[in-house]
Design an enzyme around this catalytic site. Structure first.
Site, short mmCIF file in Angstrom:
data_model
loop_
_atom_site.label_atom_id
_atom_site.label_comp_id
_atom_site.label_asym_id
_atom_site.label_seq_id
_atom_site.Cartn_x
_atom_site.Cartn_y
_atom_site.Cartn_z
N ASP A 1 -7.87 -5.66 -0.08
CA ASP A 1 -8.36 -6.46 -1.21
C ASP A 1 -7.94 -7.92 -1.12
OD1 ASP A 1 -9.67 -4.37 -2.53
OD2 ASP A 1 -7.74 -3.57 -3.17
N HIS B 1 0.85 -1.18 0.00
CA HIS B 1 0.00 0.00 0.00
C HIS B 1 0.88 1.23 0.00
CE1 HIS B 1 -3.16 2.83 1.16
NE2 HIS B 1 -3.98 1.92 0.66
#
Ligand code: COA
Length: 355
Positions: free
Chosen positions: A289, A232
């Site tokens: 996700d 991320h």
């Protein structure tokens, strides 16, 4: 976000994001009434959805569906003036109407591509219950609805991620809400952003069994492939949303009595990755996700719908950012400068003399 996921409905979180406070009972009732009474889409839009190519990606069909909603909105008729979008009450109502119709577009498209008739929304159902009803003709147990709500809440808003940034650049020109959301959808679709939740499923299938996870991962790293569902731009310790979604995933699979071998593969991939020097050095952890797809699969959504479910969740966030910019006197056009690295000045050569 943990409190919101545990204790709130998606509707309450949408209200919070648009108004800055959680609603009291009367405010929530008014919000729900407006959302529930605006779910229907026009017969014209339904006819357009029926014409969509059956192989089209749901992110492309919802992008077109939202675009069509823009054409139906009288405020956007040819002589539109952006100033009228500075009225917070009108913007709020427009936002609720848009949020209400998006699941209807997605569910109708899902049904049509399967050769089935669309199912009309039911105003007595909650936002998430109604979505399941419109997709599958039935409402699953409360634990499943709660898990779906949790996934939407975790997706609802996340600062300056790529799709929100895209939507804000569009809004900065004083463009309309539909254009901003359409742009957001286009940006979310990419596999490095929302599209990752579909890609994770392909990766897990490719790995085939937990015992192959380590070997697969080392080969993928050697080939310089990105491991979908890890990493991320902002979170370098862990993604707090991933912790919640992982717990929710275990809970919902238990409730449904499903043993999904992909979950075992996911657990194993996470375990080997977290011990791997490459992941440790680069501070790569599972993101939101990584586990959301397994939940959606257990709920019987096809893989190609996973990103569009993310889009339903992100809607309040994109819309809030549009409203904020439209209602602020400080909004300026987004116009970054580019560092040019091409040729210096050159002479024009006529086409007959070009090699
Ligand atoms: N698999 C393998 N390597 C990865 C990686 C992944 N998932 N994510 C990042 N890296 C590597 C990068 O290649 C980079 O290596 P380098 O230092 O040798 O160039 C390093 O880790 C640092 O990357 P970083 O700058 O932190 O990544 P980013 O901010 O540019 O990208 C993502 C962030 C999310 C786009 C990236 O992590 C990614 O592509 N993840 C997979 C897709 C995904 O799950 N997206 C959903 C995000 S919620």
């Amino acid at each position: 976000v943990q409190d919101l996921a545990d204790l709130c409905s998606f509707e309450e979180v949408a209200y919070l994001i648009w108004n800055g406070e959680l609603p009291n009972k009367a405010q929530l009732a008014a919000f729900e009434k407006m959302e529930r009474s605006n779910r229907a889409i026009s017969d014209q839009l339904l006819s357009v959805i029926r014409l969509f190519p059956k192989q089209a990606h749901p992110m492309d069909t919802v992008r077109t569906g939202v675009s069509y909603l823009g054409m139906e909105d009288a405020d956007l008729a040819a002589n539109c003036e952006a100033e009228k979008w500075s009225d917070p009450k009108a913007n709020y109502e427009k936002s609720v109407r848009l949020m209400a119709k998006i699941p209807t577009i997605i569910a109708a498209d899902y049904r049509c591509r399967k050769g089935k008739a669309p199912i009309a929304p039911k105003p007595e159902l909650t936002f998430s219950q109604n979505f399941f009803h419109m997709c599958f003709g039935e409402v699953p147990p409360p634990e499943v609805i709660k898990a779906f709500d949790v996934s939407l809440i975790l997706y609802a808003e996340h600062g300056f991620n790529a799709s929100t940034f895209t939507a804000r650049v569009v809004t900065s020109t004083l463009s309309d809400i539909y254009s901003a959301v359409v742009a957001g959808i286009g940006s979310l679709k990419g596999p490095l952003h929302g599209g990752a939740n579909e890609q994770v499923m392909h990766v897990l299938k490719e790995i085939e069994s937990p015992s192959r996870a380590k070997e697969w991962m080392l080969t993928a790293l050697k080939e310089k492939r990105k491991i979908m569902g890890f990493g991320h731009r902002v979170y370098k310790n862990f993604d707090p949303r991933a912790t919640i979604i992982k717990k929710t995933c275990d809970k919902v699979l238990n409730k449904l009595g499903i043993h999904d071998p992909l979950l075992d593969i996911a657990h194993q991939l996470e375990e080997v990755a977290l011990k791997d020097p490459y992941f440790i050095e680069k501070k790569l952890y599972p993101n939101v996700d990584f586990y959301s797809g397994i939940i959606y699969k257990a709920m019987c959504f096809p893989v190609e719908m996973f990103t569009v479910l993310f889009a339903i969740g992100r809607m309040p966030g994109w819309i809030a950012q549009w409203k904020e910019m439209m209602e602020s006197k400080e909004t300026r056009i987004g116009r970054p400068r580019q560092i040019y690295t091409g040729f210096n000045e050159r002479k024009y050569t006529s086409i007959s003399k070009r090699g």
